[in-house]
Design an enzyme around this catalytic site. Structure first.
Site, PDB file in Angstrom:
ATOM      1  N   ASN A 206      37.758  42.204  41.014  1.00 45.56           N
ATOM      2  CA  ASN A 206      38.588  41.021  40.741  1.00 45.56           C
ATOM      3  C   ASN A 206      38.884  40.389  42.093  1.00 45.56           C
ATOM      4  O   ASN A 206      39.693  40.903  42.861  1.00 45.56           O
ATOM      5  CB  ASN A 206      39.880  41.461  40.033  1.00 45.56           C
ATOM      6  CG  ASN A 206      40.857  40.305  39.866  1.00 45.56           C
ATOM      7  OD1 ASN A 206      40.510  39.140  40.113  1.00 45.56           O
ATOM      8  ND2 ASN A 206      42.077  40.614  39.455  1.00 45.56           N
ATOM      9  N   TRP A 207      38.205  39.286  42.349  1.00 46.11           N
ATOM     10  CA  TRP A 207      38.364  38.646  43.669  1.00 46.11           C
ATOM     11  C   TRP A 207      39.708  37.939  43.813  1.00 46.11           C
ATOM     12  O   TRP A 207      40.081  37.541  44.894  1.00 46.11           O
ATOM     13  CB  TRP A 207      37.235  37.644  43.911  1.00 46.11           C
ATOM     14  CG  TRP A 207      35.874  38.266  44.058  1.00 46.11           C
ATOM     15  CD1 TRP A 207      35.544  39.599  43.956  1.00 46.11           C
ATOM     16  CD2 TRP A 207      34.650  37.572  44.340  1.00 46.11           C
ATOM     17  NE1 TRP A 207      34.195  39.770  44.156  1.00 46.11           N
ATOM     18  CE2 TRP A 207      33.611  38.543  44.399  1.00 46.11           C
ATOM     19  CE3 TRP A 207      34.311  36.228  44.545  1.00 46.11           C
ATOM     20  CZ2 TRP A 207      32.289  38.203  44.655  1.00 46.11           C
ATOM     21  CZ3 TRP A 207      32.988  35.890  44.797  1.00 46.11           C
ATOM     22  CH2 TRP A 207      31.991  36.866  44.858  1.00 46.11           C
ATOM     23  N   LYS A 208      40.385  37.739  42.697  1.00 43.06           N
ATOM     24  CA  LYS A 208      41.652  36.985  42.704  1.00 43.06           C
ATOM     25  C   LYS A 208      41.424  35.626  43.388  1.00 43.06           C
ATOM     26  O   LYS A 208      40.361  35.046  43.222  1.00 43.06           O
ATOM     27  CB  LYS A 208      42.750  37.819  43.369  1.00 43.06           C
ATOM     28  CG  LYS A 208      42.857  39.221  42.742  1.00 43.06           C
ATOM     29  CD  LYS A 208      44.083  39.976  43.151  1.00 43.06           C
ATOM     30  CE  LYS A 208      44.104  41.333  42.454  1.00 43.06           C
ATOM     31  NZ  LYS A 208      45.288  42.123  42.718  1.00 43.06           N
TER      32      LYS A 208
ATOM     33  N   HIS B 181      46.257  39.599  33.332  1.00 42.48           N
ATOM     34  CA  HIS B 181      46.503  40.312  34.588  1.00 42.48           C
ATOM     35  C   HIS B 181      47.986  40.234  34.927  1.00 42.48           C
ATOM     36  O   HIS B 181      48.634  39.219  34.669  1.00 42.48           O
ATOM     37  CB  HIS B 181      45.655  39.709  35.717  1.00 42.48           C
ATOM     38  CG  HIS B 181      45.662  40.565  36.942  1.00 42.48           C
ATOM     39  ND1 HIS B 181      46.697  40.544  37.839  1.00 42.48           N
ATOM     40  CD2 HIS B 181      44.788  41.497  37.388  1.00 42.48           C
ATOM     41  CE1 HIS B 181      46.447  41.435  38.797  1.00 42.48           C
ATOM     42  NE2 HIS B 181      45.291  42.023  38.557  1.00 42.48           N
TER      43      HIS B 181
ATOM     44  N   GLU C   2      49.499  39.679  37.559  1.00 41.64           N
ATOM     45  CA  GLU C   2      49.879  38.520  38.392  1.00 41.64           C
ATOM     46  C   GLU C   2      50.042  37.266  37.543  1.00 41.64           C
ATOM     47  O   GLU C   2      50.879  36.413  37.826  1.00 41.64           O
ATOM     48  CB  GLU C   2      48.830  38.328  39.504  1.00 41.64           C
ATOM     49  CG  GLU C   2      48.964  39.407  40.566  1.00 41.64           C
ATOM     50  CD  GLU C   2      47.660  39.811  41.236  1.00 41.64           C
ATOM     51  OE1 GLU C   2      46.664  39.073  41.138  1.00 41.64           O
ATOM     52  OE2 GLU C   2      47.667  40.901  41.862  1.00 41.64           O
TER      53      GLU C   2
ATOM     54  N   GLU D 259      46.657  48.888  34.729  1.00 42.38           N
ATOM     55  CA  GLU D 259      46.992  48.580  36.115  1.00 42.38           C
ATOM     56  C   GLU D 259      48.509  48.683  36.302  1.00 42.38           C
ATOM     57  O   GLU D 259      49.232  47.713  36.033  1.00 42.38           O
ATOM     58  CB  GLU D 259      46.549  47.156  36.470  1.00 42.38           C
ATOM     59  CG  GLU D 259      45.058  46.917  36.339  1.00 42.38           C
ATOM     60  CD  GLU D 259      44.564  45.807  37.267  1.00 42.38           C
ATOM     61  OE1 GLU D 259      43.606  46.055  37.992  1.00 42.38           O
ATOM     62  OE2 GLU D 259      45.165  44.713  37.284  1.00 42.38           O
TER      63      GLU D 259
ATOM     64  N   GLY E 211      47.719  46.278  45.102  1.00 38.50           N
ATOM     65  CA  GLY E 211      47.804  45.685  46.435  1.00 38.50           C
ATOM     66  C   GLY E 211      48.800  46.370  47.355  1.00 38.50           C
ATOM     67  O   GLY E 211      49.126  45.856  48.426  1.00 38.50           O
TER      68      GLY E 211
ATOM     69  N   SER F  22      44.848  49.591  43.810  1.00 39.58           N
ATOM     70  CA  SER F  22      44.497  50.237  45.089  1.00 39.58           C
ATOM     71  C   SER F  22      43.353  51.245  44.960  1.00 39.58           C
ATOM     72  O   SER F  22      43.383  52.315  45.564  1.00 39.58           O
ATOM     73  CB  SER F  22      45.735  50.889  45.728  1.00 39.58           C
ATOM     74  OG  SER F  22      46.720  49.911  46.009  1.00 39.58           O
TER      75      SER F  22
ATOM     76  N   GLY G 198      40.612  45.221  43.222  1.00 40.09           N
ATOM     77  CA  GLY G 198      41.034  43.987  43.879  1.00 40.09           C
ATOM     78  C   GLY G 198      40.538  43.951  45.315  1.00 40.09           C
ATOM     79  O   GLY G 198      39.368  43.667  45.583  1.00 40.09           O
ATOM     80  N   GLY G 199      41.423  44.246  46.238  1.00 40.93           N
ATOM     81  CA  GLY G 199      41.137  44.133  47.680  1.00 40.93           C
ATOM     82  C   GLY G 199      39.796  44.707  48.111  1.00 40.93           C
ATOM     83  O   GLY G 199      39.053  44.061  48.867  1.00 40.93           O
TER      84      GLY G 199
HETATM   85  O1  13P Z   1      44.972  43.924  40.547  1.00 43.00           O
HETATM   86  C1  13P Z   1      43.993  44.616  40.821  1.00 43.00           C
HETATM   87  C2  13P Z   1      42.701  44.376  40.160  1.00 43.00           C
HETATM   88  O2  13P Z   1      42.839  43.490  39.099  1.00 43.00           O
HETATM   89  C3  13P Z   1      44.078  45.689  41.823  1.00 43.00           C
HETATM   90  O3  13P Z   1      44.172  45.125  43.069  1.00 43.00           O
HETATM   91  P1  13P Z   1      44.062  46.060  44.373  1.00 43.00           P
HETATM   92  O4  13P Z   1      42.800  46.868  44.201  1.00 43.00           O
HETATM   93  O5  13P Z   1      44.008  45.122  45.529  1.00 43.00           O
HETATM   94  O6  13P Z   1      45.279  46.929  44.377  1.00 43.00           O
END
Ligand code: 13P
Length: 248
Positions: free
Chosen positions: A9-11, A94, A96, A166, A172, A212, A233-234
């Site tokens: 997920n590149w966000k 998600h 967020e 999640e 993050g 993470s 994510g990251g």
């Molecule tokens: O929200 C995430 C994937 O959708 C997880 O993000 P991180 O891997 O950066 O913690």
């Protein structure tokens, strides 16, 4: 029986040209593995990324969508538009989006049903806050999110949906749930699906963990019985880290 599924997920990261560089570097690992690999990229990059990966095994995902097919919804993107580009997956709900953009269990449910109607596979995110976990109500929260997300979803459609657990406090932050805790919740989610749809469905639905996930912890996470994949994510923003994760 359940094919492992690692999705990035590149966000809100990567310009189109940066994204193209990244996916070029991911083609090889996707080719060589039995793991299903997807990248969920910003809307404006979808078409170019699709063009770049069309002959590869990398699947394409969006990060959100509206539930309506068209209309006066300024700034929104519809399932018809996503399907037209050839999107395979769409992340729905998600944390967020729930946190910053007022996404609710009701809108999540509408989006899931709309995505299914348009033959886009939803990746539906659920998870508790730190406060909820400290209160010991995390299972109630997650069960409620799952049941509301699946409200009115037909039995035949359930396995088209991927559930991503999640925990919000792990996103993050560098804090991961212990793999045992993550597995316990994923098993609980599977049980919830079993109660609603039966074991033949619950044994086939794929459940990812997200929060993470990094090269150093992915093996432990993927070794858990009820965890079928990861939503990353990251660490999905760098080809080498994401490649290591896919090769867990
Ligand atoms: O929200 C995430 C994937 O959708 C997880 O993000 P991180 O891997 O950066 O913690």
């Amino acid at each position: 029986m359940r094919r492992p599924f690692i999705a990035g997920n590149w966000k809100m990261n990567k310009t189109i040209s940066e994204g193209l560089v990244l996916v070029k570097e991911l083609k090889e690992v996707a080719e060589k593995t039995d793991v299903e690999v997807a990248v969920c990229v910003p809307f404006i990059a979808l078409k170019d990324i699709k063009e770049e990966i069309k002959d590869s095994k990398i699947k394409l995902g969006a990060q959100n969508m509206h539930w309506e097919e068209s209309g006066a919804f300024t700034g929104e993107i519809s399932p018809v538009m996503l399907k037209d580009i050839g999107v395979d997956y769409v992340i729905i709900g998600h944390s967020e989006r729930r946190q910053y953009f007022n996404e609710t269990d009701e809108t999540v449910n509408k989006k899931i049903k709309s995505a299914l109607k348009h033959e886009i596979n939803p990746i539906v995110c659920v998870g508790e806050t730190l406060e909820e976990r400290e209160k010991g109500i995390e299972k109630d929260i997650v069960k409620n999110q799952v049941l509301k997300a699946f409200d009115g979803v037909e039995k035949d459609d359930v396995t088209k949906i991927v559930i991503a657990y999640e925990p919000i406090w792990a996103i993050g932050t560098g804090k991961t749930a212990s793999s045992e805790d993550a597995n316990e919740m994923c098993a609980f989610i599977r049980k919830t699906i079993e109660e609603k749809y039966g074991i033949d469905v619950s044994e086939r639905v794929r459940i990812q963990y997200g929060g993470s996930v990094k090269p150093h912890n992915v093996t432990d996470i993927m070794n858990q019985a009820d965890i079928d994949g990861a939503l990353v994510g990251g660490a999905s923003l760098k080809a080498d880290a994401f490649t290591e994760i896919v090769n867990f």
